[in-house]
Design a protein around this motif. Structure first.
Motif, mmCIF file in Angstrom:
data_model
loop_
_atom_site.group_PDB
_atom_site.id
_atom_site.type_symbol
_atom_site.label_atom_id
_atom_site.label_comp_id
_atom_site.label_asym_id
_atom_site.label_seq_id
_atom_site.Cartn_x
_atom_site.Cartn_y
_atom_site.Cartn_z
ATOM 1 N N VAL A 1 -14.200 -16.624 -2.569
ATOM 2 C CA VAL A 1 -12.792 -16.334 -2.870
ATOM 3 C C VAL A 1 -12.310 -15.270 -1.884
ATOM 4 C CG1 VAL A 1 -11.180 -15.390 -4.576
ATOM 5 C CG2 VAL A 1 -13.041 -16.920 -5.314
ATOM 6 N N ILE A 2 -11.344 -15.654 -1.039
ATOM 7 C CA ILE A 2 -10.871 -14.742 0.003
ATOM 8 C C ILE A 2 -9.591 -14.056 -0.480
ATOM 9 C CG2 ILE A 2 -10.284 -14.512 2.455
ATOM 10 C CD1 ILE A 2 -13.133 -15.703 1.829
ATOM 11 N N ALA A 3 -9.688 -12.777 -0.728
ATOM 12 C CA ALA A 3 -8.527 -12.010 -1.193
ATOM 13 C C ALA A 3 -7.956 -11.210 -0.027
ATOM 14 C CB ALA A 3 -8.935 -11.087 -2.330
ATOM 15 N N GLY A 4 -6.668 -10.884 -0.112
ATOM 16 C CA GLY A 4 -6.003 -10.143 0.952
ATOM 17 C C GLY A 4 -5.609 -8.746 0.492
ATOM 18 N N VAL A 5 -5.308 -7.876 1.456
ATOM 19 C CA VAL A 5 -4.828 -6.534 1.123
ATOM 20 C C VAL A 5 -3.487 -6.319 1.816
ATOM 21 C CG1 VAL A 5 -5.269 -4.061 1.218
ATOM 22 C CG2 VAL A 5 -7.174 -5.645 0.843
ATOM 23 N N LEU A 6 -2.414 -6.346 1.032
ATOM 24 C CA LEU A 6 -1.065 -6.101 1.558
ATOM 25 C C LEU A 6 -0.505 -4.878 0.859
ATOM 26 C CD1 LEU A 6 -1.545 -9.296 1.979
ATOM 27 C CD2 LEU A 6 0.943 -9.404 1.978
ATOM 28 N N TYR A 7 -0.536 -3.719 1.461
ATOM 29 C CA TYR A 7 -0.974 -3.418 2.819
ATOM 30 C C TYR A 7 -1.951 -2.266 2.737
ATOM 31 C CZ TYR A 7 2.669 -6.638 4.033
ATOM 32 O OH TYR A 7 3.425 -7.765 4.114
ATOM 33 N N PRO A 8 -2.981 -2.249 3.554
ATOM 34 C CA PRO A 8 -4.044 -1.254 3.378
ATOM 35 C C PRO A 8 -3.636 0.176 3.753
ATOM 36 C CG PRO A 8 -4.492 -2.637 5.292
ATOM 37 C CD PRO A 8 -3.299 -3.230 4.600
ATOM 38 N N VAL A 9 -2.751 0.311 4.743
ATOM 39 C CA VAL A 9 -2.356 1.650 5.206
ATOM 40 C C VAL A 9 -0.833 1.740 5.210
ATOM 41 C CG1 VAL A 9 -2.500 3.328 7.096
ATOM 42 C CG2 VAL A 9 -4.408 1.744 6.685
ATOM 43 N N PRO A 10 -0.265 2.710 4.453
ATOM 44 C CA PRO A 10 1.192 2.838 4.466
ATOM 45 C C PRO A 10 1.693 3.129 5.892
ATOM 46 C CG PRO A 10 0.188 4.522 3.038
ATOM 47 C CD PRO A 10 -0.927 3.721 3.630
ATOM 48 N N VAL A 11 2.894 2.665 6.191
ATOM 49 C CA VAL A 11 3.392 2.741 7.577
ATOM 50 C C VAL A 11 3.426 4.181 8.085
ATOM 51 C CG1 VAL A 11 5.301 2.156 9.119
ATOM 52 C CG2 VAL A 11 4.716 0.626 7.232
ATOM 53 N N HIS A 12 3.759 5.146 7.230
ATOM 54 C CA HIS A 12 3.871 6.539 7.693
ATOM 55 C C HIS A 12 2.509 7.145 8.010
ATOM 56 C CE1 HIS A 12 2.814 7.272 3.504
ATOM 57 N NE2 HIS A 12 2.545 8.524 3.826
ATOM 58 N N MET A 13 1.417 6.440 7.701
ATOM 59 C CA MET A 13 0.077 6.943 8.032
ATOM 60 C C MET A 13 -0.534 6.189 9.205
ATOM 61 S SD MET A 13 -1.298 7.584 4.156
ATOM 62 C CE MET A 13 -2.747 8.531 4.605
ATOM 63 N N GLN A 14 0.260 5.312 9.842
ATOM 64 C CA GLN A 14 -0.235 4.556 10.988
ATOM 65 C C GLN A 14 0.126 5.286 12.288
ATOM 66 O OE1 GLN A 14 0.501 0.358 10.815
ATOM 67 N NE2 GLN A 14 0.514 0.347 8.573
ATOM 68 N N PRO A 15 -0.718 5.147 13.305
ATOM 69 C CA PRO A 15 -0.502 5.915 14.540
ATOM 70 C C PRO A 15 0.916 5.812 15.108
ATOM 71 C CG PRO A 15 -2.604 4.768 14.638
ATOM 72 C CD PRO A 15 -1.940 4.324 13.365
ATOM 73 N N ALA A 16 1.494 4.625 15.120
ATOM 74 C CA ALA A 16 2.800 4.448 15.771
ATOM 75 C C ALA A 16 3.947 5.104 15.008
ATOM 76 C CB ALA A 16 3.092 2.958 15.947
ATOM 77 N N TYR A 17 3.778 5.312 13.714
ATOM 78 C CA TYR A 17 4.894 5.790 12.888
ATOM 79 C C TYR A 17 4.531 7.011 12.054
ATOM 80 C CZ TYR A 17 6.489 1.134 14.148
ATOM 81 O OH TYR A 17 6.837 0.018 14.853
ATOM 82 N N ARG A 18 3.496 7.732 12.477
ATOM 83 C CA ARG A 18 2.967 8.820 11.664
ATOM 84 C C ARG A 18 4.028 9.860 11.332
ATOM 85 N NH1 ARG A 18 -2.166 9.386 10.644
ATOM 86 N NH2 ARG A 18 -2.894 8.337 12.528
ATOM 87 N N ALA A 19 4.088 10.234 10.065
ATOM 88 C CA ALA A 19 5.020 11.268 9.624
ATOM 89 C C ALA A 19 4.338 12.072 8.522
ATOM 90 C CB ALA A 19 6.301 10.631 9.098
ATOM 91 N N GLU A 20 4.548 13.381 8.543
ATOM 92 C CA GLU A 20 3.977 14.248 7.509
ATOM 93 C C GLU A 20 4.811 14.114 6.242
ATOM 94 O OE1 GLU A 20 1.165 16.016 7.477
ATOM 95 O OE2 GLU A 20 0.733 15.200 9.473
ATOM 96 N N LEU A 21 4.383 13.225 5.380
ATOM 97 C CA LEU A 21 5.146 12.973 4.157
ATOM 98 C C LEU A 21 4.205 12.974 2.982
ATOM 99 C CD1 LEU A 21 7.309 9.945 5.332
ATOM 100 C CD2 LEU A 21 8.138 12.260 4.875
ATOM 101 N N ASP A 22 4.765 13.289 1.828
ATOM 102 C CA ASP A 22 3.970 13.274 0.613
ATOM 103 C C ASP A 22 4.450 12.099 -0.244
ATOM 104 O OD1 ASP A 22 2.035 14.218 -1.080
ATOM 105 O OD2 ASP A 22 3.439 15.478 -2.199
#
Ligand SMILES: *Cc1c(COP(=O)(O)O)cnc(C)c1O
Length: 370
Positions: free
Chosen positions: A313-334
């Motif tokens: 059974v192949i399950a997916g992860v949408l989405y594993p890393v929030p966009v603000h924690m990704q290198p291209a869009y990193r922002a110091e947010l809580d």
């Protein structure tokens, strides 16, 4: 016994092709024989039929993909350099890259813990921040369940900001009988092959209530042309070709039945996984869910995913890393609710080519883990 068990996959666009194979092949042949491959009768018809499906009077505007649909919708509504646009961080990066492509800056707001969708309270807080430059909101109707559009449209009207709905995962979803895409000023659709209405290639569209803005999208998608060779403004090339448009017209005729199949599988999962070790998704009052994803939650998500793989059974992860924690869009947010969601979500296989015995296999595999 040593036979290979069939894998149960998260999505199966080929099943939708096989379900309408002769019709689709005939449509592709019709386009090839016609000699018109860009901006012809198929696209014009699809744009009308999509608007009708959403319940909008004005024809939609076909574009090259869902990311362009968001970008062109925002640009057509006057969003650009120096503006701020509210969205969420538990989305595909495409939502955010489209906002950035206009020159605007994304403002990430928190999600509601129970629905994992944009929280109107956080939007209200962002709009009350002194000195903000927010001009638009991009609610993402994630997984097939619409955001709280009555609250969001009320906030938008009060603060004079526009709304572009991200409908990539909500084809046919409704709230109080009104379809996703009919609520905002404009709405963006993706027809990436695994979406509920999937092309067999890239495709997208902008629909909406704002007729002037739709006309502007129509210009921007083809070099800014007002008429052939005369650019009214600086545009782009973001066209939807005739072959994909002809295929999408057929996909539109399949969608109600396919969404019904999805709903049946989701109902089976909900009935049979209630009280199990995973948290199952809910449906808020007044909503029609179209089950683009069936997302369960558990803090031991990665462990469950690996366990399911051993059962085919192949399950997916949408989405594993929030966009603000990704290198291209990193922002110091809580954004603790967003981060917790990304750490716990798991999509069980659900698509229109699935049968209830596949769903039973999935349920048994989840229960064996628990
Ligand atoms: C798929 C998707 C997009 C992007 O669509 P493309 O056609 O791949 O550009 C944008 N937003 C959401 C929520 C999506 O699921």
């Amino acid at each position: 016994m040593n036979h290979v068990t069939r894998k149960i996959v998260p999505a199966d666009p080929r099943a939708s092709y096989l379900a309408a194979k002769s019709e689709i092949l005939a449509a592709v042949t019709r386009v090839l024989e016609s000699g018109t491959y860009i901006h012809g009768a198929e696209l014009a018809a699809f744009e009308q039929e999509l608007a009708h499906f959403i319940g909008l009077p004005a024809a939609a505007v076909g574009v090259a993909n869902g990311t362009d649909a968001i970008e062109l919708a925002l640009r057509a509504l006057g969003i650009g350099l120096g503006d701020e646009v509210i969205t969420v961080a538990n989305t595909v990066t495409a939502t955010v890259s489209a906002i950035c492509a206009t020159g605007a800056r994304p403002v990430f707001v928190e999600i509601d813990e129970s629905t994992m969708l944009m929280s109107p309270e956080s939007v209200s807080a962002a709009l009350s921040r002194p000195g903000h430059k927010i001009k638009a909101i991009v609610p993402v109707h994630l997984y097939g369940h619409m955001c709280d559009m009555p609250a969001l449209t009320t906030l938008a009207a009060r603060h004079s900001v526009v709304i572009v709905e991200d409908c990539a995962q909500a084809h046919g979803s409704q709230l109080n009988g009104k379809t996703a895409g009919a609520w905002g000023d404009l709405a963006a659709f993706s027809f990436y092959p695994t979406k509920n209405i999937g092309a067999f290639g890239d495709a997208g569209a902008v629909a909406g209530r704002s007729v002037d803005a739709l006309a502007r999208v129509r210009r921007i998608r083809q070099y800014g042309w007002r008429e052939r060779y005369i650019s009214e403004e600086q545009g782009r090339n973001s066209r939807l070709d005739e072959i994909q448009a002809a295929i999408l017209r057929i996909r539109l005729t399949q969608i109600e039945k396919e969404n019904q199949t999805r709903a049946e599988i989701a109902a089976y999962y909900r009935a049979n996984l209630a009280g199990s070790a995973v948290r199952i998704p809910g449906i808020a009052a007044g909503h029609k869910h179209t089950w683009h994803q069936f997302v369960v939650r558990t803090p031991r998500r990665d462990e469950l995913k690996r366990h399911l793989e051993t059962k085919g059974v192949i399950a997916g992860v949408l989405y594993p890393v929030p966009v603000h924690m990704q290198p291209a869009y990193r922002a110091e947010l809580d954004l603790p609710v967003t981060e917790a969601a990304c750490n716990s979500v798991l999509s069980l296989p659900l698509h229109a080519g699935m049968h209830l015995d596949d769903a039973a296999t999935v349920v048994a595999a989840v229960k064996a883990w628990a």
